[in-house]
Design an enzyme around this catalytic site. Structure first.
Site, PDB file in Angstrom:
ATOM      1  N   ASN A 255       0.864  -1.174   0.000  1.00 19.05           N
ATOM      2  CA  ASN A 255       0.000   0.000   0.000  1.00 19.05           C
ATOM      3  C   ASN A 255       0.903   1.226   0.000  1.00 19.05           C
ATOM      4  O   ASN A 255       1.468   1.599   1.025  1.00 19.05           O
ATOM      5  CB  ASN A 255      -0.893  -0.018   1.248  1.00 19.05           C
ATOM      6  CG  ASN A 255      -1.862   1.152   1.272  1.00 19.05           C
ATOM      7  OD1 ASN A 255      -1.812   2.048   0.427  1.00 19.05           O
ATOM      8  ND2 ASN A 255      -2.743   1.147   2.255  1.00 19.05           N
TER       9      ASN A 255
ATOM     10  N   ARG B 282      -2.566  -1.981  -3.408  1.00 26.07           N
ATOM     11  CA  ARG B 282      -3.841  -1.350  -3.114  1.00 26.07           C
ATOM     12  C   ARG B 282      -3.943  -0.072  -3.965  1.00 26.07           C
ATOM     13  O   ARG B 282      -3.048   0.771  -3.939  1.00 26.07           O
ATOM     14  CB  ARG B 282      -3.903  -0.977  -1.640  1.00 26.07           C
ATOM     15  CG  ARG B 282      -5.189  -0.291  -1.320  1.00 26.07           C
ATOM     16  CD  ARG B 282      -5.045   0.683  -0.202  1.00 26.07           C
ATOM     17  NE  ARG B 282      -6.328   1.315   0.039  1.00 26.07           N
ATOM     18  CZ  ARG B 282      -6.457   2.420   0.748  1.00 26.07           C
ATOM     19  NH1 ARG B 282      -5.395   2.995   1.273  1.00 26.07           N
ATOM     20  NH2 ARG B 282      -7.632   2.954   0.923  1.00 26.07           N
TER      21      ARG B 282
ATOM     22  N   HIS C 258     -13.122   1.960   0.197  1.00 26.06           N
ATOM     23  CA  HIS C 258     -12.942   0.927   1.240  1.00 26.06           C
ATOM     24  C   HIS C 258     -13.514  -0.416   0.782  1.00 26.06           C
ATOM     25  O   HIS C 258     -13.869  -1.268   1.599  1.00 26.06           O
ATOM     26  CB  HIS C 258     -13.686   1.291   2.558  1.00 26.06           C
ATOM     27  CG  HIS C 258     -13.166   2.498   3.259  1.00 26.06           C
ATOM     28  ND1 HIS C 258     -14.004   3.427   3.819  1.00 26.06           N
ATOM     29  CD2 HIS C 258     -11.911   2.915   3.522  1.00 26.06           C
ATOM     30  CE1 HIS C 258     -13.287   4.388   4.401  1.00 26.06           C
ATOM     31  NE2 HIS C 258     -12.010   4.084   4.215  1.00 26.06           N
TER      32      HIS C 258
ATOM     33  N   ASN D 219     -10.494   6.373  10.483  1.00 28.66           N
ATOM     34  CA  ASN D 219     -10.314   7.810  10.414  1.00 28.66           C
ATOM     35  C   ASN D 219     -11.193   8.351   9.286  1.00 28.66           C
ATOM     36  O   ASN D 219     -11.925   9.314   9.439  1.00 28.66           O
ATOM     37  CB  ASN D 219      -8.830   8.077  10.154  1.00 28.66           C
ATOM     38  CG  ASN D 219      -8.473   9.476  10.523  1.00 28.66           C
ATOM     39  OD1 ASN D 219      -9.301  10.230  11.012  1.00 28.66           O
ATOM     40  ND2 ASN D 219      -7.248   9.842  10.239  1.00 28.66           N
TER      41      ASN D 219
ATOM     42  N   ARG E 178     -13.075  14.817   7.926  1.00 33.59           N
ATOM     43  CA  ARG E 178     -13.897  15.106   6.737  1.00 33.59           C
ATOM     44  C   ARG E 178     -15.349  15.292   7.149  1.00 33.59           C
ATOM     45  O   ARG E 178     -15.828  14.604   8.045  1.00 33.59           O
ATOM     46  CB  ARG E 178     -13.813  13.953   5.736  1.00 33.59           C
ATOM     47  CG  ARG E 178     -12.486  13.882   5.032  1.00 33.59           C
ATOM     48  CD  ARG E 178     -12.436  12.666   4.123  1.00 33.59           C
ATOM     49  NE  ARG E 178     -11.365  11.800   4.520  1.00 33.59           N
ATOM     50  CZ  ARG E 178     -11.227  10.543   4.102  1.00 33.59           C
ATOM     51  NH1 ARG E 178     -12.098  10.015   3.277  1.00 33.59           N
ATOM     52  NH2 ARG E 178     -10.203   9.821   4.507  1.00 33.59           N
TER      53      ARG E 178
ATOM     54  N   ASN F  90     -12.383  -0.868  17.930  1.00 28.61           N
ATOM     55  CA  ASN F  90     -11.797  -0.552  19.242  1.00 28.61           C
ATOM     56  C   ASN F  90     -12.611   0.333  20.164  1.00 28.61           C
ATOM     57  O   ASN F  90     -12.186   0.589  21.291  1.00 28.61           O
ATOM     58  CB  ASN F  90     -10.431   0.114  19.039  1.00 28.61           C
ATOM     59  CG  ASN F  90      -9.464  -0.812  18.344  1.00 28.61           C
ATOM     60  OD1 ASN F  90      -9.238  -1.915  18.817  1.00 28.61           O
ATOM     61  ND2 ASN F  90      -8.926  -0.388  17.211  1.00 28.61           N
TER      62      ASN F  90
ATOM     63  N   GLU G  10      -7.554  -5.960   4.852  1.00 27.35           N
ATOM     64  CA  GLU G  10      -7.470  -5.623   3.431  1.00 27.35           C
ATOM     65  C   GLU G  10      -6.249  -6.288   2.792  1.00 27.35           C
ATOM     66  O   GLU G  10      -6.270  -6.680   1.635  1.00 27.35           O
ATOM     67  CB  GLU G  10      -7.404  -4.101   3.264  1.00 27.35           C
ATOM     68  CG  GLU G  10      -8.733  -3.438   3.607  1.00 27.35           C
ATOM     69  CD  GLU G  10      -8.621  -1.998   4.045  1.00 27.35           C
ATOM     70  OE1 GLU G  10      -8.112  -1.760   5.168  1.00 27.35           O
ATOM     71  OE2 GLU G  10      -9.039  -1.115   3.299  1.00 27.35           O
TER      72      GLU G  10
HETATM   73  P1  ADP Z   1      -7.586   4.859   8.497  1.00 26.04           P
HETATM   74  O1  ADP Z   1      -7.199   3.542   7.864  1.00 26.04           O
HETATM   75  O2  ADP Z   1      -8.795   5.506   7.894  1.00 26.04           O
HETATM   76  O3  ADP Z   1      -6.470   5.812   8.720  1.00 26.04           O
HETATM   77  P2  ADP Z   1      -8.026   3.285  10.895  1.00 26.04           P
HETATM   78  O4  ADP Z   1      -9.012   2.258  10.498  1.00 26.04           O
HETATM   79  O5  ADP Z   1      -6.623   2.858  11.128  1.00 26.04           O
HETATM   80  O6  ADP Z   1      -8.106   4.540   9.942  1.00 26.04           O
HETATM   81  O7  ADP Z   1      -8.583   3.982  12.213  1.00 26.04           O
HETATM   82  C1  ADP Z   1      -7.828   4.955  12.872  1.00 26.04           C
HETATM   83  C2  ADP Z   1      -8.713   5.624  13.891  1.00 26.04           C
HETATM   84  O8  ADP Z   1      -9.266   4.649  14.776  1.00 26.04           O
HETATM   85  C3  ADP Z   1      -7.954   6.570  14.782  1.00 26.04           C
HETATM   86  O9  ADP Z   1      -7.847   7.853  14.204  1.00 26.04           O
HETATM   87  C4  ADP Z   1      -8.813   6.605  16.015  1.00 26.04           C
HETATM   88  O10 ADP Z   1      -9.776   7.636  15.843  1.00 26.04           O
HETATM   89  C5  ADP Z   1      -9.531   5.275  16.021  1.00 26.04           C
HETATM   90  N1  ADP Z   1      -9.091   4.401  17.109  1.00 26.04           N
HETATM   91  C6  ADP Z   1      -8.014   3.596  17.141  1.00 26.04           C
HETATM   92  N2  ADP Z   1      -7.910   2.956  18.323  1.00 26.04           N
HETATM   93  C7  ADP Z   1      -8.970   3.372  19.072  1.00 26.04           C
HETATM   94  C8  ADP Z   1      -9.437   3.103  20.400  1.00 26.04           C
HETATM   95  N3  ADP Z   1      -8.800   2.260  21.203  1.00 26.04           N
HETATM   96  N4  ADP Z   1     -10.560   3.734  20.814  1.00 26.04           N
HETATM   97  C9  ADP Z   1     -11.205   4.595  20.019  1.00 26.04           C
HETATM   98  N5  ADP Z   1     -10.814   4.892  18.759  1.00 26.04           N
HETATM   99  C10 ADP Z   1      -9.716   4.305  18.301  1.00 26.04           C
END
Ligand code: ADP
Length: 395
Positions: free
Chosen positions: A7, A88, A177, A206, A236, A330, A381
């Site tokens: 990726n 990806r 996604h 995120n 966003r 999470n 993924e």
């Molecule tokens: P992306 O791939 O879109 O960057 P991810 O799927 O990796 O995003 O998710 C990242 C986000 O998950 C973080 O910005 C945070 O907001 C959230 N996150 C990660 N761990 C936790 C947690 N323990 N509790 C709450 N939110 C979490």
């Protein structure tokens, strides 16, 4: 057979090396600050984490180091053992309905789609070129985030704008996604032991999107022409009334680029909470009853619940609702707010199970008598990319 799943971002390159078809991860890592001072990379192998500094002016150097590490750590004895590399790719337009072997024509198509994914597609091309140069004998495969959504029908992917916009300028819903929605919906069908099923997938990271999947085919998804549409996200805005943009331009003199940057990078949870785009930071403030943190959560949950309700109706009911990605995997707090709001449909959260399901755990979070079971399913993924690459490399 060894397969790499890659990726490539504008200043980073993430990878996982698999032994296929066993799907065993041999090593994984990320190269960061490519093209920027202070480059470094981290590797994870056999539970050990290694971090090293490295000067990487371009993606070529990152892949060169990757090759060196694979050889030195005996992951491969010769480069020819890497038979396939899966990339990806965020935007595959309306043309790519599945993963394909990369040819010069595919690279050009990815490049030509750059105006639709300016932050991603050019970086993917750099990653592809670097791998072609450093690992020339491997078959390269493109796996598109948009591909899974190509089964969405015309009455769901068209916007109610002049036809010419679609015909001349490709203005339509694409959805993103897709690899994650596909993985999670397939896994849910396995857990339900039901091939024919209606599944709603909430990919809450995120960036975030919700999708409706019937019998393994995507019926609808919340992201649109770009990944900015749909639910509220970290930074966003998600769905807004488009008229805000010309109104603000006239009122403030802001340029379209300035507004675009704000809607992309300074909106969403960050804007409402005025704390951060990261849910962990915002949740920490909820415990001290910070009003803006609480409000941001309500806006977020409202937007996710709206899409779940919409897709519940669109699918004519759901066999499962699944949560995945950073927040979905999470945050028991966000899941609880969402499932409780759906209690009018007969959903019943199991609070203990919901609290347990974190940090990579997969399982049910609703009670036995819930009208729809809800699952946490950690997305993967990379393994989807490795599977497609393995299958195409074997053809
Ligand atoms: P992306 O791939 O879109 O960057 P991810 O799927 O990796 O995003 O998710 C990242 C986000 O998950 C973080 O910005 C945070 O907001 C959230 N996150 C990660 N761990 C936790 C947690 N323990 N509790 C709450 N939110 C979490």
């Amino acid at each position: 057979m060894k397969i790499l799943s890659v990726n490539a971002g504008s200043s980073s390159l993430k990878f996982q090396a698999y032994e296929m078809p066993e799907e065993k991860i041999l090593i994984k890592g990320v190269f960061e600050r490519i093209g920027i001072d202070g480059g470094f990379y981290t590797l994870k192998i056999n539970g050990e984490k290694i971090e090293k500094k490295a000067d990487m002016p371009t993606h070529d150097e990152a892949v060169k180091i990757l090759v060196k590490e694979l050889l030195e750590r005996n992951i491969v004895k010769s480069l020819d053992e890497i038979e396939g590399i899966g990339h990806r790719i965020v935007h595959g337009g309306a043309h790519y309905k599945e993963s394909v072997i990369i040819t010069e024509k595919v690279v050009k198509d990815i490049e030509d789609l750059s105006p639709l994914a300016p932050l991603h597609n050019p970086a993917h091309v750099m990653g592809i070129r670097a791998c072609m140069k450093e690992i020339p004998n491997a078959i390269e495969v493109a796996c598109f985030d948009t591909a899974f959504h190509q089964t969405i029908e015309e009455d769901r992917y068209l916007y109610a704008v002049p036809n010419e916009w679609y015909e001349k300028y490709d203005i339509r819903k694409y959805g993103f996604h897709g690899t994650s929605h596909k993985y999670v919906s397939e896994r849910a069908a396995e857990l339900l032991d039901k091939k024919y099923s209606n599944i709603i997938v909430c990919h809450l990271g995120n960036g975030g999107s919700v999708s409706a999947v019937r019998d393994g085919r995507c019926v609808d998804t919340s992201m649109g022409f770009t990944p900015n549409a749909g639910i509220v996200m970290g930074s966003r805005c998600g769905d807004i009334d488009y008229s805000i943009i010309p109104y603000l331009m006239k009122k403030t003199g802001m340029s379209i680029d300035e507004i675009d940057t704000i809607l992309n990078k300074k909106s969403g949870m960050l804007a409402i909470s005025e704390i951060s785009s990261d849910f962990r930071d915002i949740e920490a403030k909820i415990s001290v009853r910070d009003h803006k943190a609480i409000l941001a959560h309500y806006l977020y949950v409202n937007s996710v619940v709206d899409y779940i309700a919409k897709y519940y109706v669109e699918l004519g009911g759901a066999d499962a609702i699944c949560f995945t990605a950073g927040v979905g995997e999470n945050s028991p707090h966000v899941r609880r707010m969402i499932v409780d709001r759906l209690s009018c449909l007969g959903l019943k959260l199991d609070r203990d199970k919901n609290e347990e399901m974190r940090f990579g755990k997969e399982g049910l979070i609703t009670k036995e008598d819930s009208s729809v079971p809800c699952y946490v399913i950690p997305t993967d993924e990379e393994v989807m990319i490795a599977r497609d690459t393995y299958n195409l490399s074997n053809q």
